[in-house]
Design a protein around this motif. Structure first.
Motif: not given
Lengths: 461, 461
Positions: A176, A180-182, A195, A197, A444-445, B204, B426, B429-431, B433-434, B437-438, B440-442, B456-457
């Motif tokens: 990103x 940061x690494x996704x 989501x 990505x 956002x990103x 989503x 969550x 299995x999601x980091x 950073x993942x 990012x999610x 931020x989009x939300x 989700x969150x």
């Protein structure tokens, strides 16, 4: 604009510390190939070209640029056609071809992990060696990369059967804007946990993240191939054949259309001779591929198409390549006559013939002397409109063509993306609300706007 | 928590003005069916249920709620399994089943436009009547809706061949949190002009936008079907068969696995009798479908599988449905014995047998007396782990199972989504950073957090 902008010495030193002296390039001769794209229509000066050798190095470079507010243009094979892979305003070019790791093929899942810098040709060969197929295929396969084709959601000649690049994406690793690494590279084909990505980044043209690697789904090999070049009266007749055979032939791999002006140009610039004594109104290249020989099925299916005036069949590889040359040599032959405006559009199949019949005169009226050459992926309603004549910065023909496309319910970009070239016309086929949502995601990103600025949204975004 | 929260009178009046008196429901008896989901594990009070009749009405409702800062829970068929379709904290429930417009099938493109409220069964019948197939199929087809299956990226029994719901999405119409409408319904299969919002919104779970309609890609009909129920020694043997036939049988539609404890339960609660005299270690339901009869191919392929101990073939519809009942009646039979914790997980095929062999004892150790029943889509590495015994709010078994899944490289949600039920896990299995990012989009698309909050969150997002 043509002066090489200078980076702050501390930033330059930080980039060198990350990627190594040899991979931070500001020598004009060495940088030149990163500064002009394959179309020759787009070029600009980079402040520096950085070639990171790993995802961690990409992250570190992004982190440096993010903190210093320095914009970055990601670049794979530099075969993009919309000006999105070369610098415009002294950006740092992030050359990604050193990310060329290619994992073993997992034959249980028919998947492979590939670095962003792996070329499509190399990936295809790798899959083929394991008895599988990477079905995304395009004329630029020797240079185009995994990362670039994901960033543009590249299509090519087999979308009809296998979908575009996004259909191959099982997982993605990306950096990103803030470094940061996704990553979601576990190879799970079913994973609804938050989501997706990967699907958002596919086709986002380097504006949301830098793709560094991907987990890709391969398909069964289709070693047997049958190819036919047909001459038909016009686009209407070609579409009639498409409708008939797409329902009757299961192994259909590609249906490409082109016209006599293009074939003439190909014959002028290559060793090819015209395929048929009497030039037909439209050429159709049809290919089937399967686990068994599809020749008989193809011949039988075409025998039931009264629209076929001329036909040539090829079952061995050399003959097939000869037929494909008429289609694939369009690009190089057009380039040999000048620098074209390359417009890549989709039309609904219901208005495609009307578009083809109208576009030439519209272009001629807008720019006297302009020569539009059409060819493309008929099965997807996707035509490439190449226009010779207008100066690189003369957008009159582009404007006329894209407005015609929009008025007929099409899209101003089928597979090449918006890039810099088409940003001023995005509003023709995306609504204000669509664009506002896209801008919100972009902010956002990438709040600092450092990732591929100007691409998709234009420089005033 | 069980008190019905009251909306501000002006807001209520505004909602009534938009949707009409009859479609703004606060009568407890009428609202009840919107407040408890199909699992009976999740329920809560809505401040009011609003049932808009058009996209414009959805937009107007969202606009009212947005301005008043009132959270909204979208609901389709209410067949979700992770608590995301019922109110938690007095939200407005947005019932979307009145958006039931279903367009004519476009046979040229094999596409159809469907409102969010159209059920999957109705869509399937509509496609079948035109000689085509909508291949997303799941046991809840009579109630599950187009909108809900897009929001959850529903999978089902044919993902192996056709992919999940996102693979069907050519275009989407959706309403954003602020009431603006995004739409891209032109039916172009190739359209790289900006971000692919449809693919971002798919899966989503109603947290980014309310899907109101979709343009969906259909496939060729496969009228001929062959079904086999196999008994094999164990999951290992089932996977060996999967590997062999997925490469040799081109028309493979589904490979489902289940076990004797589930079959026993099905026989207890339905009129079914055990299919084989000696219960095998694992049952495998294999189905092929094609334009020609695939029976012979299936029989021949299975004849080459030494792992097959018992087998029953079915070629007519009634027999096939009988075999499918063993699989599809799992859910209702489990529900008849209690309210299960429903965990839907994917494993890499390389660790799936280990998971199956380990999970029961792990659950038993965590919650003495708990009964895990496993079944699922073996071809996708997707198992549904249903656990009877633990109280609805007892998460010990869930925790053990999801941690085991994560340790084996799997995902905590294959096809049901994260919802409320799995939000606390969550991060397995999601980091970071993942998830960042999610989030931020939300925030970008729903800054007020009014769309399906907590999903989700988690509620502390």
């Amino acid at each position: 604009v043509n002066e090489r902008p200078r980076l702050d010495a501390a930033v330059l030193a930080a980039l060198r510390a990350v990627a190594g002296e040899a991979h931070v390039i500001d020598d004009p001769e060495l940088a030149a190939s990163y500064e002009t794209d394959w179309t020759r229509r787009f070029s600009g000066r980079a402040s520096v070209v950085v070639r990171p050798g790993s995802t961690a190095e990409v992250a570190a470079v992004l982190s440096v640029c993010h903190d210093a507010g320095i914009p970055v243009v990601p670049q794979g094979g530099n075969t993009g056609l919309v000006g999105a892979s070369v610098p415009r305003r002294g950006e740092v070019v992030l050359g990604l071809t050193r990310l060329d790791g290619l994992g073993d093929i997992d034959t249980v899942s028919a998947q492979v992990t590939a670095g962003a810098g792996v070329t499509i040709a190399r990936l295809q060969d790798h899959a083929t060696a394991a008895g599988l197929l990477y079905p995304v295929d395009l004329a630029s396969r020797e240079s185009a990369t995994v990362g670039g084709t994901i960033a543009t959601n590249a299509g090519g000649i087999r979308v009809l059967r296998y979908g575009p690049t996004r259909a191959r994406l099982v997982g993605i690793e990306a950096v990103l804007a803030d470094g940061s690494i996704v990553s979601r590279m576990g190879g799970l084909t079913k994973d609804n946990s938050g989501y997706e990505l990967a699907q958002l980044f596919a086709g986002s043209e380097g504006t949301l993240a830098i793709v560094t690697a991907a987990r890709l789904q391969l398909v069964r090999a289709t070693p047997h191939r049958a190819t036919a070049l047909l001459g038909v009266a016009d686009t209407e007749a070609a579409l009639a054949i498409l409708q008939r055979i797409r329902h009757s032939v299961t192994d259909l791999d590609a249906i490409e259309a082109f016209y006599h002006d293009g074939v003439e140009m190909v014959c002028r610039h290559t060793s090819a001779t015209p395929p048929f004594a009497t030039p037909p109104g439209c050429y159709l290249l049809v290919e089937c591929a399967g686990r068994e020989d599809p020749s008989e099925r193809l011949v039988n299916a075409l025998a039931e198409c009264p629209e076929v005036i001329e036909s040539a069949f090829a079952t061995d590889r050399a003959q097939q390549q000869q037929l494909w040359r008429y289609r694939e040599a369009h690009t190089e032959s057009i380039n040999a006559e000048g620098i074209p405006h390359k417009l890549d559009v989709t039309l609904p199949l219901t208005t495609l013939a009307e578009f083809e019949a109208t576009v030439r005169e519209r272009v001629a009226a807008a720019v006297p002397g302009a020569r539009p050459i059409l060819f493309g992926h008929l099965g997807d309603g996707n035509l490439h409109v190449n226009i010779l004549g207008p100066a690189p910065d003369d957008d009159r023909a582009t404007d006329v063509v894209l407005r015609l496309v929009a008025s007929l319910g099409g899209s101003i970009s089928a597979e090449h993306g918006i890039g810099i070239a088409k940003a001023p016309w995005l509003h023709l086929t995306r609504s204000e609300a669509d664009i506002a949502a896209m801008r919100a995601i972009k902010r956002a990103l990438d709040p600092g706007g450092i990732l591929n600025p100007g691409v998709i949204f234009g420089h005033d975004a």
